[in-house]
Design a protein around this motif. Structure first.
Motif, PDB file in Angstrom:
ATOM      1  N   GLY A   7       0.971  -1.634  -0.033  1.00 29.12           N
ATOM      2  CA  GLY A   7       0.330   0.221   0.179  1.00 29.12           C
ATOM      3  C   GLY A   7       0.708   0.835  -0.370  1.00 29.12           C
ATOM      4  N   ALA A   8       2.540   1.175  -0.584  1.00 27.56           N
ATOM      5  CA  ALA A   8       2.673   2.192  -0.081  1.00 27.56           C
ATOM      6  C   ALA A   8       2.349   3.447  -1.613  1.00 27.56           C
ATOM      7  CB  ALA A   8       4.047   2.571  -0.817  1.00 27.56           C
ATOM      8  N   ASP A   9       2.600   5.048  -1.607  1.00 27.46           N
ATOM      9  CA  ASP A   9       1.849   5.514  -1.712  1.00 27.46           C
ATOM     10  C   ASP A   9       2.775   5.635  -3.321  1.00 27.46           C
ATOM     11  OD1 ASP A   9       1.204   7.960  -3.560  1.00 27.46           O
ATOM     12  OD2 ASP A   9       1.067   9.646  -1.955  1.00 27.46           O
ATOM     13  N   PRO A  10       1.954   5.364  -4.849  1.00 28.05           N
ATOM     14  CA  PRO A  10       2.277   5.367  -5.584  1.00 28.05           C
ATOM     15  C   PRO A  10       3.474   6.589  -6.683  1.00 28.05           C
ATOM     16  CG  PRO A  10       0.323   5.622  -6.214  1.00 28.05           C
ATOM     17  CD  PRO A  10       0.988   5.283  -4.510  1.00 28.05           C
ATOM     18  N   ASP A  11       2.550   8.501  -5.883  1.00 29.13           N
ATOM     19  CA  ASP A  11       3.471   9.080  -5.972  1.00 29.13           C
ATOM     20  C   ASP A  11       4.898   9.095  -4.918  1.00 29.13           C
ATOM     21  OD1 ASP A  11       1.379   9.653  -7.843  1.00 29.13           O
ATOM     22  OD2 ASP A  11       0.247  10.639  -6.632  1.00 29.13           O
ATOM     23  N   GLY A  12       4.763   8.302  -4.505  1.00 28.93           N
ATOM     24  CA  GLY A  12       5.892   8.238  -2.873  1.00 28.93           C
ATOM     25  C   GLY A  12       7.668   8.502  -3.981  1.00 28.93           C
ATOM     26  N   PRO A  13       8.444   8.745  -3.475  1.00 27.20           N
ATOM     27  CA  PRO A  13       9.712   8.353  -3.631  1.00 27.20           C
ATOM     28  C   PRO A  13       9.889   6.836  -4.166  1.00 27.20           C
ATOM     29  CG  PRO A  13      10.259   8.606  -1.228  1.00 27.20           C
ATOM     30  CD  PRO A  13       8.359   8.576  -1.654  1.00 27.20           C
ATOM     31  N   GLY A  14      11.260   7.055  -5.389  1.00 24.83           N
ATOM     32  CA  GLY A  14      11.591   5.959  -5.946  1.00 24.83           C
ATOM     33  C   GLY A  14      12.506   5.714  -5.898  1.00 24.83           C
ATOM     34  N   LEU A  15      13.589   5.562  -7.087  1.00 25.76           N
ATOM     35  CA  LEU A  15      14.820   6.335  -6.813  1.00 25.76           C
ATOM     36  C   LEU A  15      15.056   7.736  -8.059  1.00 25.76           C
ATOM     37  CD1 LEU A  15      16.147   2.570  -7.410  1.00 25.76           C
ATOM     38  CD2 LEU A  15      15.463   3.631  -5.463  1.00 25.76           C
ATOM     39  N   THR A  16      16.376   7.925  -7.777  1.00 23.41           N
ATOM     40  CA  THR A  16      16.798   9.250  -8.596  1.00 23.41           C
ATOM     41  C   THR A  16      17.956   8.208  -8.967  1.00 23.41           C
ATOM     42  OG1 THR A  16      15.645  11.079  -7.526  1.00 23.41           O
ATOM     43  CG2 THR A  16      17.273  11.485  -9.158  1.00 23.41           C
ATOM     44  N   LEU A  34      12.692   9.448  -9.894  1.00 25.21           N
ATOM     45  CA  LEU A  34      11.087   8.388 -10.052  1.00 25.21           C
ATOM     46  C   LEU A  34      10.097   8.365  -8.673  1.00 25.21           C
ATOM     47  CD1 LEU A  34      13.518   5.685 -11.842  1.00 25.21           C
ATOM     48  CD2 LEU A  34      11.637   7.650 -13.308  1.00 25.21           C
ATOM     49  N   THR A  35       9.062   8.083  -8.799  1.00 28.23           N
ATOM     50  CA  THR A  35       7.923   8.491  -8.542  1.00 28.23           C
ATOM     51  C   THR A  35       8.266   6.454  -8.288  1.00 28.23           C
ATOM     52  OG1 THR A  35       6.295   8.056  -9.483  1.00 28.23           O
ATOM     53  CG2 THR A  35       6.536  10.194  -8.360  1.00 28.23           C
ATOM     54  N   LEU A  36       7.676   6.026  -6.922  1.00 23.97           N
ATOM     55  CA  LEU A  36       7.556   4.665  -6.817  1.00 23.97           C
ATOM     56  C   LEU A  36       7.600   3.956  -7.858  1.00 23.97           C
ATOM     57  CD1 LEU A  36       8.330   2.018  -4.653  1.00 23.97           C
ATOM     58  CD2 LEU A  36       6.078   2.655  -4.388  1.00 23.97           C
ATOM     59  N   GLY A  37       5.843   4.769  -8.372  1.00 27.34           N
ATOM     60  CA  GLY A  37       5.101   4.453  -9.753  1.00 27.34           C
ATOM     61  C   GLY A  37       5.466   4.054 -10.608  1.00 27.34           C
ATOM     62  N   GLU A  38       6.356   5.655 -11.309  1.00 26.46           N
ATOM     63  CA  GLU A  38       7.334   5.860 -12.879  1.00 26.46           C
ATOM     64  C   GLU A  38       8.159   4.291 -12.249  1.00 26.46           C
ATOM     65  OE1 GLU A  38       6.969  10.355 -13.070  1.00 26.46           O
ATOM     66  OE2 GLU A  38       8.083   9.334 -11.749  1.00 26.46           O
ATOM     67  N   LEU A  39       8.940   4.077 -11.137  1.00 26.66           N
ATOM     68  CA  LEU A  39       9.867   3.218 -11.614  1.00 26.66           C
ATOM     69  C   LEU A  39       9.481   1.831 -11.737  1.00 26.66           C
ATOM     70  CD1 LEU A  39      12.762   1.967 -10.220  1.00 26.66           C
ATOM     71  CD2 LEU A  39      12.059   2.059  -8.251  1.00 26.66           C
ATOM     72  N   ASP A  40       8.256   1.528 -11.068  1.00 31.99           N
ATOM     73  CA  ASP A  40       7.646   0.147 -11.268  1.00 31.99           C
ATOM     74  C   ASP A  40       7.166   0.230 -12.918  1.00 31.99           C
ATOM     75  OD1 ASP A  40       6.175  -2.533  -9.739  1.00 31.99           O
ATOM     76  OD2 ASP A  40       4.481  -1.708 -11.007  1.00 31.99           O
ATOM     77  N   GLU A  41       6.365   1.504 -13.159  1.00 29.31           N
ATOM     78  CA  GLU A  41       6.526   1.274 -14.707  1.00 29.31           C
ATOM     79  C   GLU A  41       7.827   0.717 -15.396  1.00 29.31           C
ATOM     80  OE1 GLU A  41       4.341   3.637 -18.127  1.00 29.31           O
ATOM     81  OE2 GLU A  41       6.181   4.900 -16.815  1.00 29.31           O
ATOM     82  N   MET A  51      21.148  -1.262  -0.384  1.00 27.96           N
ATOM     83  CA  MET A  51      21.109   0.410  -0.603  1.00 27.96           C
ATOM     84  C   MET A  51      19.499   0.545  -1.337  1.00 27.96           C
ATOM     85  SD  MET A  51      23.113   1.949   1.754  1.00 27.96           S
ATOM     86  CE  MET A  51      21.107   3.291   1.882  1.00 27.96           C
ATOM     87  N   VAL A  52      19.545  -0.400  -2.525  1.00 30.37           N
ATOM     88  CA  VAL A  52      18.320  -0.096  -3.268  1.00 30.37           C
ATOM     89  C   VAL A  52      17.026  -0.651  -2.147  1.00 30.37           C
ATOM     90  CG1 VAL A  52      16.894  -1.120  -5.323  1.00 30.37           C
ATOM     91  CG2 VAL A  52      19.326   0.190  -5.522  1.00 30.37           C
ATOM     92  N   ASN A  53      17.432  -1.729  -1.788  1.00 32.37           N
ATOM     93  CA  ASN A  53      16.462  -2.296  -0.818  1.00 32.37           C
ATOM     94  C   ASN A  53      15.938  -1.539  -0.075  1.00 32.37           C
ATOM     95  OD1 ASN A  53      15.828  -3.929  -2.785  1.00 32.37           O
ATOM     96  ND2 ASN A  53      17.121  -5.224  -2.583  1.00 32.37           N
ATOM     97  N   GLN A  54      17.149  -1.290   1.083  1.00 33.37           N
ATOM     98  CA  GLN A  54      16.837  -0.025   1.509  1.00 33.37           C
ATOM     99  C   GLN A  54      16.102   0.992   1.957  1.00 33.37           C
ATOM    100  OE1 GLN A  54      20.037  -0.056   5.155  1.00 33.37           O
ATOM    101  NE2 GLN A  54      19.676   2.182   5.299  1.00 33.37           N
ATOM    102  N   VAL A  55      16.099   1.716   0.798  1.00 33.78           N
ATOM    103  CA  VAL A  55      15.625   2.910   0.842  1.00 33.78           C
ATOM    104  C   VAL A  55      13.982   2.639   0.040  1.00 33.78           C
ATOM    105  CG1 VAL A  55      17.456   4.731  -0.250  1.00 33.78           C
ATOM    106  CG2 VAL A  55      16.788   3.484  -1.679  1.00 33.78           C
ATOM    107  N   LEU A  56      14.381   1.685  -0.711  1.00 33.88           N
ATOM    108  CA  LEU A  56      12.603   1.511  -1.314  1.00 33.88           C
ATOM    109  C   LEU A  56      11.846   0.473   0.270  1.00 33.88           C
ATOM    110  CD1 LEU A  56      12.816  -0.394  -3.982  1.00 33.88           C
ATOM    111  CD2 LEU A  56      11.864   1.845  -3.721  1.00 33.88           C
ATOM    112  N   GLY A  57      11.949  -0.054   0.900  1.00 37.58           N
ATOM    113  CA  GLY A  57      11.547   0.034   2.455  1.00 37.58           C
ATOM    114  C   GLY A  57      11.742   0.434   3.591  1.00 37.58           C
ATOM    115  N   ASN A  58      12.254   2.145   3.608  1.00 36.55           N
ATOM    116  CA  ASN A  58      12.177   2.439   4.028  1.00 36.55           C
ATOM    117  C   ASN A  58      11.549   3.973   3.490  1.00 36.55           C
ATOM    118  OD1 ASN A  58      13.882   1.471   6.401  1.00 36.55           O
ATOM    119  ND2 ASN A  58      15.610   3.241   5.688  1.00 36.55           N
ATOM    120  N   ARG A  59      10.700   3.984   2.449  1.00 35.57           N
ATOM    121  CA  ARG A  59      10.271   5.524   2.059  1.00 35.57           C
ATOM    122  C   ARG A  59      11.374   6.502   2.019  1.00 35.57           C
ATOM    123  NH1 ARG A  59       9.227   3.544  -0.724  1.00 35.57           N
ATOM    124  NH2 ARG A  59       7.653   5.338  -1.897  1.00 35.57           N
ATOM    125  N   ALA A  60      12.352   6.121   1.398  1.00 29.83           N
ATOM    126  CA  ALA A  60      13.672   7.054   1.247  1.00 29.83           C
ATOM    127  C   ALA A  60      13.393   7.764  -0.323  1.00 29.83           C
ATOM    128  CB  ALA A  60      14.634   6.630   2.070  1.00 29.83           C
TER     129      ALA A  60
END
Length: 528
Positions: free
Chosen positions: A30-39, A53-60, A224-233
């Protein structure tokens, strides 16, 4: 979404989460797709460089690559090598390959072509992805450039592969100080075990906005990729880890934490940090080799950090530096110690093991040694790699009496703190013979001679005796004086007695690996 603590606790409690499915799990939770993804520091599929990239953009973008791979027959247990330089090429390909159940094998872009060819041959890969710069350097066939995968149709992506806890999910490689790097395998759970533990702890100061200056194909970046995704950072991933570029990005992007290797801290310490805007940094995090005291002291003198006083939480000058010792095989830093400007415990102290890990000091035949005695570092943790891909000989060679042996010489004190002395191949340290350490000698020279920016000590056998050669990289304002007596006074007497040469060098005269570690084996061959 519930509170941050509740969100992190739910992820930590999820029995199915692991290295191969963090992005999909975070979205499913249920994380917000407009929240942080990766840059990323380069363009991604039409998005400009440094577009967050938002979480939704990263997923796409990952789904597009998943669809491309599926359409080209890549699936479960296929080993796919990725040889590229840009962070987005490696990270997005990794995320997509794990979605189809394949096993990405990440290669550092600085690896020599002949070594890359041999490394790929030993992997017995199904396919190779290589960017435009590396594609013509390979002898074998290349399936595609990583950016081509972005042309897939996200709507055609197959269902996410369901990982078992023991499924292999990524192969990274060691630094290659002695030749062709070893291929380190990690599973769905080994590379996530430390992150699960950290999710149960309060989120560390500064980890809401991270500058990733770690080598992109390294195990540490996957963590680090998995850590920031889990932390929503937020995290900006740099394709190059040169100190000048890192410093410019600190000033531009203003991270709260910077993650890197010891070579980056040495580079940053050469700069006049007081004249640069690094005030945003609250924490520096080191992994790989432990860092040198003079470099740490220069970093903790700048930046800011939050502390608790009788007046409440306030920001004060000076940052934190979290040091330790880690390796691709260990899966995460095994040790940790935090330094500030007030710290005094140095001398290559790597701290204590994390709560999820155990450590000991071993004799050559696996007997655990007492406090104060130097021996081989033994390590146990759910994070440890199950072995080297297609290499059972080395897999079992690095196991001793139930411990993974890291190749380091250490001792521990009566408080349980561990101290790193050297890498086994670089030292002369028989249990009943001489105790000659190169890394500890470097630490002492740097601490004693402020006009030495970095140094390398090499011990070789010459005409039946051991001799030491010292290479000094001087600061720009260093005066042309004889430093022989100061160097000899700094190191242990046994090392001082065998010093043969002391030479001033520039950084480019010291051979290093793709991750910036000094290739002492090459120096020993040249100096013998």
């Amino acid at each position: 979404m519930k509170t941050e603590r509740g969100w992190r606790a739910r992820l930590a409690a999820d029995p199915a989460i692991g290295t191969g499915n963090v992005l999909a799990t975070v979205i499913a939770q249920g994380a917000d797709p407009d929240g942080p993804g990766l840059t990323f520091d380069t363009a991604v599929d039409g998005y400009p460089a440094e577009h967050p990239l938002t979480l939704g953009e990263l997923d796409e973008r990952v789904q597009a690559r998943t669809a491309w791979l599926h359409a080209h027959g890549i699936g479960r247990r296929d080993v796919v090598a990725i040889w590229a330089t840009e962070a987005q090429d490696i990270v997005l390909s990794f995320l997509a390959l794990t979605r189809v159940g394949a096993i990405p094998a990440l290669l550092n872009g600085k690896m020599g072509p002949a070594i890359a060819d041999e490394y790929i041959r030993r992997l017995r890969v199904t396919a190779v992805l290589a960017d435009a710069a590396h594609k013509p350097l390979l002898a074998g066939e290349v399936l595609a450039e990583p950016r081509e995968l972005g042309t897939g149709d996200p709507a055609q992506a197959p269902a996410h592969y369901r990982h078992h806890r023991d499924d292999p999910v990524v192969i990274t490689h060691t630094s290659g100080t002695t030749g062709v790097p070893k291929a380190v395998l990690h599973t769905h759970t080994t590379l996530y075990a430390a992150l699960k533990h950290l999710l149960t702890m309060p989120q560390a100061q500064g980890t809401d906005r991270i500058l990733n200056a770690l080598p992109i194909p390294h195990t540490a970046t996957i963590l680090m990729v998995n850590q920031v995704l889990g932390n929503r950072a937020e995290m900006l991933l740099l394709s190059s880890q040169d100190a000048d570029g890192v410093l410019r990005q600190i000033e531009r992007w203003k991270p709260h934490a910077v993650y890197g290797f010891a070579v980056t801290w040495a580079g940053l310490a050469r700069a006049d940090l007081a004249a640069r805007d690094v005030s945003s940094v609250r924490m520096w995090f080191n992994t790989g080799d432990c860092a040198h005291e003079p470099h740490i002291r220069k970093l903790v003198a700048v930046g800011t950090r939050e502390t608790v006083t009788r007046d409440g939480r306030v920001m004060v000058p000076g940052s934190h530096f979290i040091d330790g010792l880690g390796s691709s095989e260990m899966g995460h830093n095994g040790f940790h110690i935090t330094h500030t400007a007030d710290s005094s415990q140095y001398g290559r102290c790597i701290g204590k093991p994390y709560e999820f890990a155990q450590a000991t000091v071993l004799s050559a035949d696996g007997v655990e040694l007492p406090v104060g005695q130097v021996g081989i570092l033994g390590f146990r943790s759910p994070t440890v790699s199950p072995g080297y891909w297609n290499d059972s000989i080395n897999t079992y060679r690095f196991r001793l009496n139930g411990w993974f042996v890291t190749g380091d010489l250490v001792y521990r004190d009566e408080t349980g703190h561990y101290f790193h002395l050297d890498r086994i191949p670089d030292a002369v340290a028989g249990f009943d013979g001489p105790q000659l350490f190169t890394s500890m000698s470097e630490e002492r020279i740097l601490a004693a001679l402020p006009d030495v920016a970095d140094c390398t000590v090499v011990i070789v056998e010459h005409e039946g005796a051991y001799v030491a050669d010292v290479l000094l990289e001087l600061t720009p304002d260093a005066k042309p004086v004889d430093r022989a007596e100061a160097v000899k006074a700094a190191v242990a007497p046994d090392v001082a007695a065998i010093i043969r040469t002391i030479t001033s060098v520039t950084a480019d005269q010291v051979p290093v690996t793709v991750t910036g570690k000094v290739r002492k084996v090459a120096l020993r061959e040249a100096l013998t």
